[in-house]
Scaffold this motif. Structure first.
Motif, PDB file in Angstrom:
ATOM      1  N   GLU A 122       0.822  -1.210   0.000  1.00  0.00           N
ATOM      2  CA  GLU A 122       0.000   0.000   0.000  1.00  0.00           C
ATOM      3  C   GLU A 122       0.852   1.255   0.000  1.00  0.00           C
ATOM      4  O   GLU A 122       0.451   2.293  -0.539  1.00  0.00           O
ATOM      5  N   ASN A 123       2.022   1.186   0.583  1.00  0.00           N
ATOM      6  CA  ASN A 123       2.890   2.355   0.658  1.00  0.00           C
ATOM      7  C   ASN A 123       3.845   2.467  -0.527  1.00  0.00           C
ATOM      8  O   ASN A 123       4.549   3.465  -0.650  1.00  0.00           O
ATOM      9  N   VAL A 124       3.881   1.454  -1.376  1.00  0.00           N
ATOM     10  CA  VAL A 124       4.663   1.516  -2.608  1.00  0.00           C
ATOM     11  C   VAL A 124       3.738   1.784  -3.788  1.00  0.00           C
ATOM     12  O   VAL A 124       4.062   2.547  -4.700  1.00  0.00           O
ATOM     13  N   VAL A 125       2.541   1.191  -3.765  1.00  0.00           N
ATOM     14  CA  VAL A 125       1.525   1.373  -4.801  1.00  0.00           C
ATOM     15  C   VAL A 125       0.281   1.930  -4.118  1.00  0.00           C
ATOM     16  O   VAL A 125      -0.577   1.169  -3.669  1.00  0.00           O
ATOM     17  N   PRO A 126       0.166   3.269  -3.983  1.00  0.00           N
ATOM     18  CA  PRO A 126      -0.887   3.897  -3.185  1.00  0.00           C
ATOM     19  C   PRO A 126      -2.320   3.456  -3.452  1.00  0.00           C
ATOM     20  O   PRO A 126      -3.124   3.497  -2.519  1.00  0.00           O
ATOM     21  N   PRO A 127      -2.724   3.034  -4.698  1.00  0.00           N
ATOM     22  CA  PRO A 127      -4.123   2.641  -4.876  1.00  0.00           C
ATOM     23  C   PRO A 127      -4.589   1.500  -3.970  1.00  0.00           C
ATOM     24  O   PRO A 127      -5.783   1.286  -3.824  1.00  0.00           O
ATOM     25  N   VAL A 128      -3.681   0.728  -3.383  1.00  0.00           N
ATOM     26  CA  VAL A 128      -4.094  -0.305  -2.437  1.00  0.00           C
ATOM     27  C   VAL A 128      -4.447   0.413  -1.127  1.00  0.00           C
ATOM     28  O   VAL A 128      -3.579   0.987  -0.477  1.00  0.00           O
ATOM     29  N   PRO A 129      -5.728   0.416  -0.703  1.00  0.00           N
ATOM     30  CA  PRO A 129      -6.152   1.273   0.413  1.00  0.00           C
ATOM     31  C   PRO A 129      -5.916   0.649   1.787  1.00  0.00           C
ATOM     32  O   PRO A 129      -6.471  -0.393   2.112  1.00  0.00           O
ATOM     33  N   SER A 130      -5.126   1.316   2.621  1.00  0.00           N
ATOM     34  CA  SER A 130      -4.886   0.817   3.977  1.00  0.00           C
ATOM     35  C   SER A 130      -6.164   0.832   4.802  1.00  0.00           C
ATOM     36  O   SER A 130      -6.337   0.015   5.713  1.00  0.00           O
ATOM     37  N   GLU A 131      -7.075   1.788   4.494  1.00  0.00           N
ATOM     38  CA  GLU A 131      -8.338   1.842   5.228  1.00  0.00           C
ATOM     39  C   GLU A 131      -9.101   0.534   5.118  1.00  0.00           C
ATOM     40  O   GLU A 131      -9.660   0.038   6.106  1.00  0.00           O
ATOM     41  N   VAL A 132      -9.112  -0.037   3.917  1.00  0.00           N
ATOM     42  CA  VAL A 132      -9.840  -1.287   3.717  1.00  0.00           C
ATOM     43  C   VAL A 132      -9.055  -2.469   4.303  1.00  0.00           C
ATOM     44  O   VAL A 132      -9.637  -3.366   4.914  1.00  0.00           O
ATOM     45  N   ILE A 133      -7.724  -2.465   4.128  1.00  0.00           N
ATOM     46  CA  ILE A 133      -6.899  -3.567   4.644  1.00  0.00           C
ATOM     47  C   ILE A 133      -7.069  -3.713   6.153  1.00  0.00           C
ATOM     48  O   ILE A 133      -7.409  -4.789   6.664  1.00  0.00           O
ATOM     49  N   MET A 134      -6.838  -2.638   6.883  1.00  0.00           N
ATOM     50  CA  MET A 134      -6.926  -2.708   8.337  1.00  0.00           C
ATOM     51  C   MET A 134      -8.375  -2.827   8.805  1.00  0.00           C
ATOM     52  O   MET A 134      -8.660  -3.440   9.839  1.00  0.00           O
ATOM     53  N   GLY A 135      -9.293  -2.245   8.047  1.00  0.00           N
ATOM     54  CA  GLY A 135     -10.713  -2.398   8.382  1.00  0.00           C
ATOM     55  C   GLY A 135     -11.152  -3.846   8.304  1.00  0.00           C
ATOM     56  O   GLY A 135     -11.837  -4.362   9.198  1.00  0.00           O
ATOM     57  N   LEU A 136     -10.748  -4.525   7.241  1.00  0.00           N
ATOM     58  CA  LEU A 136     -11.069  -5.942   7.107  1.00  0.00           C
ATOM     59  C   LEU A 136     -10.329  -6.777   8.145  1.00  0.00           C
ATOM     60  O   LEU A 136     -10.833  -7.797   8.616  1.00  0.00           O
ATOM     61  N   GLY A 137      -9.118  -6.345   8.503  1.00  0.00           N
ATOM     62  CA  GLY A 137      -8.406  -7.017   9.589  1.00  0.00           C
ATOM     63  C   GLY A 137      -9.184  -6.912  10.889  1.00  0.00           C
ATOM     64  O   GLY A 137      -9.276  -7.877  11.656  1.00  0.00           O
ATOM     65  N   GLY A 138      -9.758  -5.732  11.156  1.00  0.00           N
ATOM     66  CA  GLY A 138     -10.587  -5.561  12.348  1.00  0.00           C
ATOM     67  C   GLY A 138     -11.815  -6.447  12.327  1.00  0.00           C
ATOM     68  O   GLY A 138     -12.233  -6.986  13.364  1.00  0.00           O
ATOM     69  N   ILE A 139     -12.406  -6.635  11.155  1.00  0.00           N
ATOM     70  CA  ILE A 139     -13.544  -7.533  11.018  1.00  0.00           C
ATOM     71  C   ILE A 139     -13.123  -8.974  11.318  1.00  0.00           C
ATOM     72  O   ILE A 139     -13.857  -9.740  11.955  1.00  0.00           O
ATOM     73  N   ALA A 140     -11.905  -9.344  10.873  1.00  0.00           N
ATOM     74  CA  ALA A 140     -11.386 -10.679  11.181  1.00  0.00           C
ATOM     75  C   ALA A 140     -11.211 -10.862  12.690  1.00  0.00           C
ATOM     76  O   ALA A 140     -11.425 -11.950  13.227  1.00  0.00           O
ATOM     77  N   VAL A 141     -10.836  -9.786  13.383  1.00  0.00           N
ATOM     78  CA  VAL A 141     -10.735  -9.840  14.848  1.00  0.00           C
ATOM     79  C   VAL A 141     -12.110 -10.083  15.453  1.00  0.00           C
ATOM     80  O   VAL A 141     -12.277 -10.889  16.378  1.00  0.00           O
ATOM     81  N   ALA A 142     -13.128  -9.381  14.932  1.00  0.00           N
ATOM     82  CA  ALA A 142     -14.496  -9.547  15.430  1.00  0.00           C
ATOM     83  C   ALA A 142     -14.986 -10.977  15.237  1.00  0.00           C
ATOM     84  O   ALA A 142     -15.751 -11.493  16.052  1.00  0.00           O
ATOM     85  N   ARG A 143     -14.522 -11.625  14.189  1.00  0.00           N
ATOM     86  CA  ARG A 143     -14.917 -13.010  13.912  1.00  0.00           C
ATOM     87  C   ARG A 143     -14.129 -14.025  14.731  1.00  0.00           C
ATOM     88  O   ARG A 143     -14.458 -15.200  14.750  1.00  0.00           O
ATOM     89  N   GLY A 144     -13.059 -13.561  15.362  1.00  0.00           N
ATOM     90  CA  GLY A 144     -12.219 -14.473  16.127  1.00  0.00           C
ATOM     91  C   GLY A 144     -11.113 -15.101  15.311  1.00  0.00           C
ATOM     92  O   GLY A 144     -10.408 -15.998  15.804  1.00  0.00           O
ATOM     93  N   ASP A 145     -10.903 -14.623  14.066  1.00  0.00           N
ATOM     94  CA  ASP A 145      -9.861 -15.188  13.206  1.00  0.00           C
ATOM     95  C   ASP A 145      -8.501 -14.561  13.467  1.00  0.00           C
ATOM     96  O   ASP A 145      -7.474 -15.112  13.067  1.00  0.00           O
ATOM     97  N   MET A 146      -8.465 -13.385  14.078  1.00  0.00           N
ATOM     98  CA  MET A 146      -7.225 -12.693  14.388  1.00  0.00           C
ATOM     99  C   MET A 146      -7.327 -12.057  15.773  1.00  0.00           C
ATOM    100  O   MET A 146      -8.426 -11.981  16.346  1.00  0.00           O
ATOM    101  N   ALA A 147      -6.192 -11.605  16.298  1.00  0.00           N
ATOM    102  CA  ALA A 147      -6.163 -10.845  17.547  1.00  0.00           C
ATOM    103  C   ALA A 147      -5.732  -9.421  17.238  1.00  0.00           C
ATOM    104  O   ALA A 147      -4.934  -9.190  16.320  1.00  0.00           O
ATOM    105  N   MET A 148      -6.236  -8.458  17.991  1.00  0.00           N
ATOM    106  CA  MET A 148      -6.033  -7.055  17.670  1.00  0.00           C
ATOM    107  C   MET A 148      -4.555  -6.636  17.735  1.00  0.00           C
ATOM    108  O   MET A 148      -4.051  -5.975  16.822  1.00  0.00           O
ATOM    109  N   VAL A 149      -3.848  -6.992  18.807  1.00  0.00           N
ATOM    110  CA  VAL A 149      -2.469  -6.535  18.975  1.00  0.00           C
ATOM    111  C   VAL A 149      -1.551  -7.051  17.862  1.00  0.00           C
ATOM    112  O   VAL A 149      -0.825  -6.257  17.237  1.00  0.00           O
ATOM    113  N   PRO A 150      -1.547  -8.359  17.560  1.00  0.00           N
ATOM    114  CA  PRO A 150      -0.714  -8.818  16.438  1.00  0.00           C
ATOM    115  C   PRO A 150      -1.108  -8.182  15.105  1.00  0.00           C
ATOM    116  O   PRO A 150      -0.249  -7.883  14.284  1.00  0.00           O
ATOM    117  N   LEU A 151      -2.411  -7.961  14.905  1.00  0.00           N
ATOM    118  CA  LEU A 151      -2.877  -7.320  13.677  1.00  0.00           C
ATOM    119  C   LEU A 151      -2.251  -5.935  13.527  1.00  0.00           C
ATOM    120  O   LEU A 151      -1.720  -5.591  12.465  1.00  0.00           O
TER     121      LEU A 151
END
Length: 204
Positions: free
Chosen positions: A24-53
């Motif tokens: 995302e930081n080399v090719v700006p069109p990849v949106p960090s808002e969506v990447i981390m937002g979806l990561g947060g959704i994965a946390v809500a589902r129990g697939d990830m933990a917030m701190v490691p994310l």
């Protein structure tokens, strides 16, 4: 784009988050808002933990910004002069502006890097002048990591709050990102049209 990000997260887990945030930081069109937002959704589902994310995402952000920092460091300010002289209208700056910015960056660059981590587009572009001003690498890495960690926490927290509701994520993130992009483009075009060289400005 969202489907591509989901596939990468499903394939790579935390490593997938790291790679996406670096990209995302080399090719700006990849949106960090969506990447981390979806990561947060994965946390809500129990697939990830917030701190490691947040740690993996922020590490990816920092590594990606190192790409532009290193380009700026190798280029240096002096080698940038022919390019500025040739394209000053489109850059909306002349060499006197560059020297003024360079002096400012030497005095306050660490805070500029920190604050710009919260601004779309500019959070990546600021790494180039940081490298050109020969900002100490440890300072660049520290303020990049801390600023990015705060911003990534906000994004992941929004995803966690929204849980499984992808539509609401798009509803909030999409219009804001589009609105900011339009403002940036309009502001840039206005500056190109109204820009004058330093010698033609009032008080010069």
């Amino acid at each position: 784009m969202t489907e591509f990000i989901i596939d990468w997260i499903a394939w790579g887990g935390y490593v997938g988050i790291f790679l996406l945030m670096a990209l995302e930081n080399v090719v700006p069109p990849v949106p960090s808002e969506v990447i981390m937002g979806l990561g947060g959704i994965a946390v809500a589902r129990g697939d990830m933990a917030m701190v490691p994310l947040i740690l993996w995402g922020t590490a990816g952000t920092t590594v990606g910004n190192m790409f532009w920092y290193e380009i700026g460091r190798r280029m240096g300010v002096a080698r940038f002069k022919p390019f500025v002289d040739r394209h000053q209208r489109w850059l909306t700056m002349d060499w006197e502006d560059v020297e003024r910015l360079n002096r400012f960056f030497h005095r306050h660059g660490h805070w500029v890097v920190f604050v710009f981590r919260f601004l779309p587009s500019f959070r990546t572009l600021i790494s180039l002048p940081a490298g050109m001003a020969k900002m100490p690498m440890w300072k660049f890495l520290l303020f990049t990591f801390v600023g990015s960690a705060i911003w990534n926490t906000v994004l992941a927290g929004a995803g966690l709050f929204l849980g499984r509701r992808f539509e609401e994520l798009d509803r909030y993130v999409g219009p804001v990102a589009i609105g900011l992009t339009v403002l940036i483009v309009v502001g840039y075009l206005y500056r190109v049209i109204t820009w004058k060289p330093s010698c033609d400005r009032p008080g010069a």
